[in-house]
Write an enzyme that holds these catalytic residues in place. Structure first.
Site, PDB file in Angstrom:
ATOM      1  N   GLU A 118       0.660  -1.111   0.173  1.00  0.00           N
ATOM      2  CA  GLU A 118      -0.157  -0.432   0.260  1.00  0.00           C
ATOM      3  C   GLU A 118       0.854   1.437   0.082  1.00  0.00           C
ATOM      4  OE1 GLU A 118      -3.901   1.925   2.034  1.00  0.00           O
ATOM      5  OE2 GLU A 118      -2.409   0.472   3.500  1.00  0.00           O
ATOM      6  N   ASP A 119       2.008   1.140   1.040  1.00  0.00           N
ATOM      7  CA  ASP A 119       2.830   2.166   0.869  1.00  0.00           C
ATOM      8  C   ASP A 119       4.002   2.401  -0.150  1.00  0.00           C
ATOM      9  OD1 ASP A 119       0.614   3.433   2.785  1.00  0.00           O
ATOM     10  OD2 ASP A 119       1.361   2.644   4.151  1.00  0.00           O
TER      11      ASP A 119
END
Length: 498
Positions: free
Chosen positions: A81-82
């Site tokens: 996600e990051d």
């Protein structure tokens, strides 16, 4: 040298090896190198390197004796996600199982609890993710717990939203899974952020005003009981003081409308012994030393709680007549009480237990069944809150079978829990061998026998006013609907051709 707050991969490896000496820690180092490189240059709102959050999440999972794949997934949980690394990259490096867990936590991180419909739909997705593999929610707990410990970097409004969401959703689920180590910490941190003034007052009373007196009393109990146990030939035992967490004391004060000094069970003593026979032996010795309060005895070893919790509980009038609670359990039970289902899987690993993905508690299966029957997300969440999240009661059949039902359940709820036809044809109930009304609220340990009449056409519509379980409501409505349909057909018979 690492600061007190800094987490290292070596600490995680040490904890994993402590739990499972045979664990492949090289994989942990590879996961750390992978995540460290992926999160390179990223900082959290607190100013610390982002990798610290990943390591703290992983360490919390190792502390509750989670399996190696879950601890690895804790390190990697924010990578897809990051960072620029993908889920496919994670799966390629660490296998399908770790990839599945990271995918599950990535989906959960996208859930936003805003607006009633979105809130309920998000909850539904979370429950279904849990039902597929409970390890996903373990990672979410660890992730959330570390976030709560570092909330100071966020604006007040966001802090309050995260704390409220945790208190209403994650803490109750941690309780259902028996992970009290997470539940207590989540609740107290939320309490601190949501009600700062009340938290400070209670903390002062508990930690400052009464600490010395409480510790002296506990030491006195330990000395007296320790001597008696040795005299009676109990060689191996550990006596520990267990202090109630602040939020549970605060809740009790609110519910019972009492001041702090009117709450008596703010601490308990725990006796940990090697085996079950020792548990009952210690119970007898405690009752020899101090007079027991008969209404405060619970045997959760013979009848465990739905989340698997096992222990003996007794309250006695200790030195000076002071009411004192004891919990008596084995080392395995103690670990399971702290670490819940993760410890349960840990202890089952040596036997013929199924994998954590398959070995799910009964209430998780209930979630899947509820999902099949619910018309929409709102109905699904309502049923879950009634059937799963409420306090449970253990009700016995005459044959000795145990049924766990939500608080407020009646003989009709029990009847439908046994079998649909028993519910549909119920005409009366014997509770503890005494005739009872069908709307009576059942108590923990009640023995219930349902009287049926096979000639009875079906359930009474009035039952819908007092039944508590979603199953009972669904089955009653279904039977009434079928009965109505049948009556309509009967009315049409005279007008049909022969």
């Amino acid at each position: 040298m690492a600061s007190v707050m800094e987490m290292t991969i070596d600490r995680i490896i040490h904890k994993v090896k402590e739990n499972s000496p045979e664990a492949d820690v090289d994989l942990l180092r590879l996961a750390y190198d992978f995540a460290n490189e992926a999160h390179k240059g990223q900082k959290r709102k607190t100013g610390e390197p982002y990798i610290q959050h990943s390591l703290h999440t992983s360490f919390l999972l190792a502390q509750i004796k989670a399996d190696l794949e879950t601890v690895i997934a804790g390190i990697l949980h924010d990578v897809p996600e990051d960072t620029e690394r993908t889920l496919e990259d994670v799966e390629k490096e660490f296998g399908k199982e770790v990839g599945f867990l990271v995918e599950g936590i990535t989906k959960l991180s996208k859930i936003k609890y805003r607006g009633v419909d979105r809130y309920n739909e998000s909850l539904r997705k979370m429950f279904l993710a849990m039902a597929q593999d409970l390890r996903v929610i373990l990672i979410k707990f660890a992730d959330r717990l570390h976030n709560l410990r570092t909330l100071e970097g966020l604006p007040d409004k966001k802090r309050a939203r995260i704390a409220r969401e945790t208190l209403e959703i994650y803490a109750p689920i941690a309780g259902l899974l028996g992970i009290w180590r997470f539940k207590w910490q989540l609740e107290d941190l939320c309490f601190k952020h949501l009600y700062p003034e009340e938290f400070k007052k209670l903390e002062y009373k508990y930690e400052v005003e009464q600490r010395v007196e409480r510790n002296q009393y506990i030491q006195k109990i330990k000395k007296e009981l320790g001597k008696k146990l040795k005299d009676e030939g109990v060689e191996e035992f550990e006596i520990l003081g267990r202090f109630k967490h602040l939020y549970s004391i605060y809740k009790k004060m609110q519910i019972k409308n009492r001041r702090f000094d009117e709450i008596f069970d703010v601490f308990a003593l725990r006796v940990v012994v090697p085996n079950i026979s020792d548990c009952y032996r210690v119970l007898g010795i405690i009752h020899e030393l101090w007079r027991p309060k008969s209404s405060r005895f619970k045997d959760y070893i013979a009848v465990p709680k739905p989340n698997g919790y096992r222990s003996l509980h007794t309250t006695v009038f200790g030195p000076g007549g002071k009411a004192t609670e004891f919990q008596i359990r084995t080392t395995e039970m103690n670990d399971e009480a702290f670490y819940g289902i993760a410890a349960h899987w840990y202890y089952k690993k040596g036997g013929s237990a199924k994998s954590p993905k398959e070995n799910q508690p009964k209430w998780v299966k209930e979630i899947l069944n509820t999902q099949k029957d619910a018309l929409d997300s709102n109905e699904f969440i309502q049923k879950i809150k009634i059937d799963i999240f409420q306090k449970r009661k253990f009700i016995f059949s005459p044959k000795g079978d145990v049924f766990d039902l939500p608080e407020g359940s009646t003989p009709i709820d029990f009847a439908y829990a046994v079998h649909t036809e028993i519910g549909n044809h119920a005409t009366g109930a014997l509770v503890n061998n005494t005739m009872s009304s069908l709307d009576r609220e059942l108590k923990n340990g009640d023995m219930v026998e349902i009287i049926i009449d096979k000639k009875r056409k079906g359930p009474n519509k009035a039952w819908l006013k007092f039944v508590k379980t979603g199953r009972a409501k669904d089955k009653i409505n279904q039977a009434l609907k079928n009965s109505s349909h049948f009556e309509n057909i009967k009315k049409l018979i005279p007008y049909t051709k022969k």
